[in-house]
Design a protein around this motif. Structure first.
Motif, PDB file in Angstrom:
ATOM      1  N   LEU A 151     -26.563  27.843 -49.032  1.00  0.00           N
ATOM      2  CA  LEU A 151     -26.910  28.540 -50.007  1.00  0.00           C
ATOM      3  C   LEU A 151     -25.838  29.852 -50.324  1.00  0.00           C
ATOM      4  O   LEU A 151     -25.689  30.433 -51.389  1.00  0.00           O
ATOM      5  N   ARG A 152     -25.134  30.227 -49.094  1.00  0.00           N
ATOM      6  CA  ARG A 152     -24.102  31.472 -49.361  1.00  0.00           C
ATOM      7  C   ARG A 152     -23.110  30.828 -50.100  1.00  0.00           C
ATOM      8  O   ARG A 152     -22.508  31.690 -50.834  1.00  0.00           O
ATOM      9  N   SER A 153     -22.704  29.582 -50.317  1.00  0.00           N
ATOM     10  CA  SER A 153     -21.678  29.145 -51.446  1.00  0.00           C
ATOM     11  C   SER A 153     -22.203  29.627 -52.621  1.00  0.00           C
ATOM     12  O   SER A 153     -20.934  29.636 -53.538  1.00  0.00           O
ATOM     13  N   PHE A 154     -23.326  30.043 -53.058  1.00  0.00           N
ATOM     14  CA  PHE A 154     -23.670  30.231 -54.339  1.00  0.00           C
ATOM     15  C   PHE A 154     -24.189  31.897 -54.629  1.00  0.00           C
ATOM     16  O   PHE A 154     -24.978  32.137 -55.377  1.00  0.00           O
ATOM     17  N   ASN A 155     -24.057  32.462 -53.468  1.00  0.00           N
ATOM     18  CA  ASN A 155     -24.362  33.770 -53.526  1.00  0.00           C
ATOM     19  C   ASN A 155     -24.368  34.664 -54.544  1.00  0.00           C
ATOM     20  O   ASN A 155     -25.325  35.447 -55.034  1.00  0.00           O
ATOM     21  N   ASN A 156     -23.129  34.733 -55.260  1.00  0.00           N
ATOM     22  CA  ASN A 156     -23.043  35.702 -56.162  1.00  0.00           C
ATOM     23  C   ASN A 156     -23.716  35.538 -57.516  1.00  0.00           C
ATOM     24  O   ASN A 156     -23.962  36.604 -58.177  1.00  0.00           O
ATOM     25  N   HIS A 157     -23.953  34.418 -58.108  1.00  0.00           N
ATOM     26  CA  HIS A 157     -24.284  34.085 -59.427  1.00  0.00           C
ATOM     27  C   HIS A 157     -25.641  33.489 -59.611  1.00  0.00           C
ATOM     28  O   HIS A 157     -26.110  33.512 -60.627  1.00  0.00           O
ATOM     29  N   VAL A 158     -26.120  32.795 -58.655  1.00  0.00           N
ATOM     30  CA  VAL A 158     -27.452  31.998 -58.888  1.00  0.00           C
ATOM     31  C   VAL A 158     -28.452  32.606 -59.310  1.00  0.00           C
ATOM     32  O   VAL A 158     -28.902  33.698 -58.967  1.00  0.00           O
ATOM     33  N   LYS A 159     -29.036  32.408 -60.619  1.00  0.00           N
ATOM     34  CA  LYS A 159     -30.240  33.164 -61.054  1.00  0.00           C
ATOM     35  C   LYS A 159     -31.504  32.208 -60.880  1.00  0.00           C
ATOM     36  O   LYS A 159     -32.791  32.933 -61.074  1.00  0.00           O
ATOM     37  N   THR A 160     -31.422  30.912 -60.998  1.00  0.00           N
ATOM     38  CA  THR A 160     -32.409  30.150 -60.985  1.00  0.00           C
ATOM     39  C   THR A 160     -32.199  29.034 -59.960  1.00  0.00           C
ATOM     40  O   THR A 160     -31.129  28.172 -59.646  1.00  0.00           O
ATOM     41  N   LEU A 161     -33.282  28.926 -59.063  1.00  0.00           N
ATOM     42  CA  LEU A 161     -33.227  28.152 -57.830  1.00  0.00           C
ATOM     43  C   LEU A 161     -34.567  27.007 -58.161  1.00  0.00           C
ATOM     44  O   LEU A 161     -35.706  27.529 -58.408  1.00  0.00           O
ATOM     45  N   ARG A 162     -34.415  25.942 -57.931  1.00  0.00           N
ATOM     46  CA  ARG A 162     -35.286  24.688 -58.347  1.00  0.00           C
ATOM     47  C   ARG A 162     -35.500  24.041 -57.242  1.00  0.00           C
ATOM     48  O   ARG A 162     -34.356  23.199 -56.752  1.00  0.00           O
ATOM     49  N   VAL A 163     -36.575  23.729 -56.452  1.00  0.00           N
ATOM     50  CA  VAL A 163     -36.665  22.901 -55.032  1.00  0.00           C
ATOM     51  C   VAL A 163     -37.685  21.866 -55.512  1.00  0.00           C
ATOM     52  O   VAL A 163     -38.857  22.048 -55.745  1.00  0.00           O
ATOM     53  N   GLN A 164     -37.446  20.635 -55.099  1.00  0.00           N
ATOM     54  CA  GLN A 164     -38.237  19.484 -55.371  1.00  0.00           C
ATOM     55  C   GLN A 164     -38.526  18.247 -54.012  1.00  0.00           C
ATOM     56  O   GLN A 164     -37.670  18.463 -53.331  1.00  0.00           O
ATOM     57  N   ASN A 165     -39.606  17.858 -54.250  1.00  0.00           N
ATOM     58  CA  ASN A 165     -39.884  16.840 -53.616  1.00  0.00           C
ATOM     59  C   ASN A 165     -40.126  17.346 -51.983  1.00  0.00           C
ATOM     60  O   ASN A 165     -40.711  18.405 -51.723  1.00  0.00           O
ATOM     61  N   GLU A 166     -39.577  16.312 -50.995  1.00  0.00           N
ATOM     62  CA  GLU A 166     -39.981  16.829 -49.577  1.00  0.00           C
ATOM     63  C   GLU A 166     -39.135  17.813 -49.114  1.00  0.00           C
ATOM     64  O   GLU A 166     -39.306  18.395 -47.949  1.00  0.00           O
ATOM     65  N   LEU A 186     -29.611  36.616 -49.118  1.00  0.00           N
ATOM     66  CA  LEU A 186     -29.198  35.368 -49.718  1.00  0.00           C
ATOM     67  C   LEU A 186     -29.575  35.291 -51.011  1.00  0.00           C
ATOM     68  O   LEU A 186     -30.698  35.776 -51.580  1.00  0.00           O
ATOM     69  N   LEU A 187     -28.621  34.787 -51.971  1.00  0.00           N
ATOM     70  CA  LEU A 187     -28.980  34.639 -53.505  1.00  0.00           C
ATOM     71  C   LEU A 187     -29.340  35.923 -54.104  1.00  0.00           C
ATOM     72  O   LEU A 187     -30.577  36.208 -54.625  1.00  0.00           O
ATOM     73  N   PRO A 188     -28.778  36.977 -53.979  1.00  0.00           N
ATOM     74  CA  PRO A 188     -29.153  38.346 -54.280  1.00  0.00           C
ATOM     75  C   PRO A 188     -29.318  38.424 -55.726  1.00  0.00           C
ATOM     76  O   PRO A 188     -30.122  39.242 -56.160  1.00  0.00           O
ATOM     77  N   ASN A 189     -28.993  37.669 -56.794  1.00  0.00           N
ATOM     78  CA  ASN A 189     -29.233  37.855 -58.222  1.00  0.00           C
ATOM     79  C   ASN A 189     -30.150  36.708 -58.565  1.00  0.00           C
ATOM     80  O   ASN A 189     -30.551  36.656 -59.927  1.00  0.00           O
ATOM     81  N   LEU A 190     -30.875  36.183 -57.876  1.00  0.00           N
ATOM     82  CA  LEU A 190     -31.964  35.258 -57.910  1.00  0.00           C
ATOM     83  C   LEU A 190     -32.912  36.014 -58.816  1.00  0.00           C
ATOM     84  O   LEU A 190     -33.598  36.925 -58.335  1.00  0.00           O
ATOM     85  N   PHE A 208     -40.593  35.207 -48.213  1.00  0.00           N
ATOM     86  CA  PHE A 208     -39.412  35.366 -48.621  1.00  0.00           C
ATOM     87  C   PHE A 208     -39.246  36.611 -49.688  1.00  0.00           C
ATOM     88  O   PHE A 208     -38.303  37.370 -49.643  1.00  0.00           O
ATOM     89  N   ILE A 209     -40.025  36.439 -50.874  1.00  0.00           N
ATOM     90  CA  ILE A 209     -40.164  37.634 -51.812  1.00  0.00           C
ATOM     91  C   ILE A 209     -40.496  38.806 -51.193  1.00  0.00           C
ATOM     92  O   ILE A 209     -39.673  39.820 -51.562  1.00  0.00           O
ATOM     93  N   ASN A 210     -41.347  39.008 -50.173  1.00  0.00           N
ATOM     94  CA  ASN A 210     -41.679  40.301 -49.826  1.00  0.00           C
ATOM     95  C   ASN A 210     -40.453  40.846 -48.933  1.00  0.00           C
ATOM     96  O   ASN A 210     -40.067  42.181 -48.888  1.00  0.00           O
ATOM     97  N   GLU A 211     -39.798  39.966 -48.475  1.00  0.00           N
ATOM     98  CA  GLU A 211     -38.581  40.271 -47.511  1.00  0.00           C
ATOM     99  C   GLU A 211     -37.622  40.883 -48.429  1.00  0.00           C
ATOM    100  O   GLU A 211     -36.935  41.961 -48.024  1.00  0.00           O
ATOM    101  N   ARG A 212     -37.319  40.313 -49.552  1.00  0.00           N
ATOM    102  CA  ARG A 212     -36.225  40.899 -50.513  1.00  0.00           C
ATOM    103  C   ARG A 212     -36.658  42.247 -50.951  1.00  0.00           C
ATOM    104  O   ARG A 212     -35.709  43.023 -51.289  1.00  0.00           O
ATOM    105  N   LEU A 222     -38.054  38.946 -58.958  1.00  0.00           N
ATOM    106  CA  LEU A 222     -37.933  37.387 -58.738  1.00  0.00           C
ATOM    107  C   LEU A 222     -39.466  36.736 -59.011  1.00  0.00           C
ATOM    108  O   LEU A 222     -40.401  37.043 -58.498  1.00  0.00           O
ATOM    109  N   ARG A 223     -39.260  35.821 -60.000  1.00  0.00           N
ATOM    110  CA  ARG A 223     -40.586  35.074 -60.497  1.00  0.00           C
ATOM    111  C   ARG A 223     -40.632  33.723 -59.658  1.00  0.00           C
ATOM    112  O   ARG A 223     -39.788  33.003 -59.644  1.00  0.00           O
TER     113      ARG A 223
END
Length: 229
Positions: A151-166, A186-190, A208-212, A222-223
């Protein structure tokens, strides 16, 4: 080294080992290339500096959306400039043959680290995982460090994270700090986290949201959105 310009090439499909592709892209320029699909055979390490220099020479290969699929026999990276989740076909697609989830994540980390200058501007990221029926539980379990490195590869700009399936519960548990660890950045601009499924994921994402927020992020920044399958 003399380079050859292929001024009309728009679609490039490669299947083989990374060393051969490296030798090829070091010798060509493709300014109008708009679709680039790569299929790598199973290999443990990737050294692709020429590929990294080759891609920015094609003005149509610019990315803001990444989809990463951990499939039964391969890890597949798909990238495009569009913000839509379901894109077919993607402008850029890299498929690496490997079976087990832990090996696939290791391969993805290597690829992302190599492409960091290109992928660092990505704003939309999707992770998907289909069950590995032939993988043992040992190979399907990854530690928190591996997910964080990915995830740190995308740390600077990712605004939307979608996680699917298993993958939902696995990633939900890994987003949090470990016992005794300081809150992670992690993902500070999410801004939005979308997921499907249930189990323990609901509570883990909420923690995770509470920790942020405890680390200083504004409340409600973060929504969290759950899709009902």
């Amino acid at each position: 080294m003399t380079q050859v310009t292929l001024p009309n090439l728009r679609r490039f499909v490669f299947k083989g080992v990374s060393a051969y592709l490296e030798g090829l892209v070091a010798r060509i320029r493709t300014p109008l290339l708009s679709m680039f699909h790569i299929n790598f055979f199973n290999q443990l390490t990737f050294t692709i500096p020429h590929l990294l220099r080759f891609m920015p020479t094609s003005k149509n290969l610019r990315f803001s959306t990444i989809r990463l699929d951990f499939d039964t026999n391969a890890v597949i990276l798909m990238a495009d400039h569009c913000g839509e989740w379901e894109i077919s076909p993607f402008k850029f697609r890299m498929r690496v043959r490997c079976r087990h989830l832990d090996w696939q994540v290791t391969s993805a980390i290597q690829i992302f680290n190599a492409f960091l200058p290109i992928l660092s501007v990505v704003e939309h990221l999707t992770h998907s995982h289909k069950a590995h029926g032939l993988s043992s539980e040992q190979h399907n379990e990854l530690d928190r460090i591996q997910w964080h490195e990915l995830l740190r590869s995308f740390n600077n700009h990712v605004k939307t994270l979608r996680v699917q399936n298993e993958l939902v519960e696995k990633l939900a548990r890994s987003l949090r700090s470990g016992d005794g660890e300081a809150p992670l950045e992690l993902l500070p601009n999410l801004k939005e986290l979308l997921y499907s499924g249930g189990g323990d994921a609901d509570g883990q994402f909420a923690l995770f949201i509470n920790e942020r927020e405890a680390a200083g992020h504004p409340r409600g920044e973060l929504r969290l959105s759950k899709r009902q399958d």
